[in-house]
Motif scaffolding. Sequence first.
Motif, short mmCIF file in Angstrom:
data_model
loop_
_atom_site.label_atom_id
_atom_site.label_comp_id
_atom_site.label_asym_id
_atom_site.label_seq_id
_atom_site.Cartn_x
_atom_site.Cartn_y
_atom_site.Cartn_z
N LEU A 225 -26.67 45.32 18.16
CA LEU A 225 -27.78 44.39 18.34
C LEU A 225 -27.68 43.24 17.35
CD1 LEU A 225 -28.95 47.59 18.47
CD2 LEU A 225 -30.97 46.36 19.28
N SER A 226 -28.15 42.07 17.79
CA SER A 226 -28.25 40.91 16.91
C SER A 226 -29.67 40.36 17.00
CB SER A 226 -27.25 39.82 17.31
OG SER A 226 -25.92 40.21 17.00
N ASP A 227 -30.29 40.22 15.85
CA ASP A 227 -31.67 39.74 15.78
C ASP A 227 -32.59 40.50 16.73
OD1 ASP A 227 -31.23 37.92 13.74
OD2 ASP A 227 -30.79 36.26 15.11
N GLY A 228 -32.42 41.81 16.78
CA GLY A 228 -33.32 42.66 17.55
C GLY A 228 -33.07 42.70 19.04
N ARG A 229 -31.91 42.17 19.49
CA ARG A 229 -31.58 42.17 20.92
C ARG A 229 -30.22 42.84 21.13
NH1 ARG A 229 -35.41 40.25 24.84
NH2 ARG A 229 -36.99 39.18 23.60
N LEU A 230 -30.11 43.59 22.23
CA LEU A 230 -28.87 44.31 22.51
C LEU A 230 -27.78 43.34 22.95
CD1 LEU A 230 -27.41 47.05 22.81
CD2 LEU A 230 -28.19 47.08 25.19
N VAL A 231 -26.62 43.42 22.28
CA VAL A 231 -25.47 42.58 22.62
C VAL A 231 -24.48 43.34 23.49
CG1 VAL A 231 -23.53 41.28 21.67
CG2 VAL A 231 -25.75 41.25 20.50
N ARG A 232 -24.16 44.56 23.08
CA ARG A 232 -23.21 45.37 23.85
C ARG A 232 -23.35 46.83 23.44
NH1 ARG A 232 -18.49 46.60 20.81
NH2 ARG A 232 -18.48 45.53 18.77
N VAL A 233 -22.75 47.70 24.26
CA VAL A 233 -22.73 49.13 23.95
C VAL A 233 -21.30 49.65 24.09
CG1 VAL A 233 -25.11 49.48 24.71
CG2 VAL A 233 -23.22 49.86 26.32
N GLU A 234 -21.04 50.74 23.41
CA GLU A 234 -19.78 51.46 23.55
C GLU A 234 -20.10 52.91 23.88
OE1 GLU A 234 -17.51 51.05 19.99
OE2 GLU A 234 -17.14 48.89 20.26
N GLU A 235 -19.50 53.42 24.94
CA GLU A 235 -19.73 54.80 25.34
C GLU A 235 -18.39 55.47 25.63
OE1 GLU A 235 -23.22 55.92 27.89
OE2 GLU A 235 -23.21 53.76 28.34
N ALA A 236 -18.07 56.49 24.86
CA ALA A 236 -16.86 57.27 25.14
C ALA A 236 -17.13 58.19 26.32
CB ALA A 236 -16.46 58.08 23.91
N ALA A 237 -16.08 58.63 26.96
CA ALA A 237 -16.23 59.54 28.09
C ALA A 237 -16.92 60.82 27.63
CB ALA A 237 -14.87 59.86 28.70
N ALA A 238 -17.79 61.33 28.48
CA ALA A 238 -18.52 62.56 28.14
C ALA A 238 -17.57 63.76 28.19
CB ALA A 238 -19.67 62.77 29.11
N PRO A 239 -17.59 64.61 27.18
CA PRO A 239 -16.73 65.79 27.19
C PRO A 239 -17.25 66.85 28.17
CG PRO A 239 -18.20 65.88 25.31
CD PRO A 239 -18.44 64.55 25.98
N ALA A 240 -16.40 67.79 28.50
CA ALA A 240 -16.84 68.91 29.33
C ALA A 240 -17.90 69.70 28.58
CB ALA A 240 -15.66 69.81 29.67
N LEU A 241 -18.93 70.13 29.29
CA LEU A 241 -20.03 70.85 28.63
C LEU A 241 -19.60 72.26 28.27
CD1 LEU A 241 -23.13 69.80 30.81
CD2 LEU A 241 -22.29 68.80 28.68
N ASN A 242 -19.87 72.60 27.02
CA ASN A 242 -19.65 73.97 26.54
C ASN A 242 -20.99 74.70 26.65
OD1 ASN A 242 -18.74 76.30 25.19
ND2 ASN A 242 -19.24 75.44 23.19
#
Length: 248
Positions: A225-242
């Motif tokens: 975020l910059s000045d309280g606003r979302l600029v970008r996100v990063e999301e890794a692939a979700a792992p298999a659920l244990n």
Amino acid sequence: MKRLLVVLLVLLGAGCKSHTQIAPDDRALLEQTLTGPESNRFLRLSMHITPFFGDASKRLLTPYPPEDVLLLNDTQGKTVHPGGIEATLPAGAKARIRQVEFPTAWVVTERILYTPRTWPWVYVDVEGAPPGPPLVLVLPPHLKKREEFLAEVDRFLSTQDPAAKLAAFSEPVREAIRQKKAVTDMPAEALEMAWGYPETVRRTLEGTVRNEEWIYPGGRRRAFLSDGRLVRVEEAAAPALNLSPGSK
């Protein structure tokens, strides 16, 4: 027979200590307060409903995707996940606290092994939830005082209707909150309502621009975020659920 029963109860109590640091009088007062006039509340964040690990008699209410729910480890130290998302409830949905359950020695012995049984549980009814077992909000185990417990409940279940706050956002932002999505330029407060609370926030200053990096539990998701606003996100692939043994 009665003497044998008493001996067994004593042995059970000796083998399982209490995991709550809140005094008995405060626990009683919290139960009375939270299930009384203050039981009527609103979801402060959009929340997922998932299975409750290996306990089919309950469902988990959580602001995080199941792969980021870090409440329980198996005997090898690997995170045990509750199960897949069954439904999503929007921020602002009406809620009512049905019961508050503290992890006393006796309560812990009655809970299923592969659940976060040493944590406090709050049973909640939420408007719009599909029919099924009761919903449980799991709170941190380190809470020591009544005021801390009330503050933690309020982080998820607000006594104030957030309708006016939601109405101030644009329709794309409101829809993102409902779906627990992130959209560029959404305000920080809206991102919080959609994704939940970050585990860590890193702040930097570039000239007059305030930058923040929000890191979510497990580090798989990050928001910038910059000045309280979302600029970008990063999301890794979700792992298999244990999943816990009771879920398999």
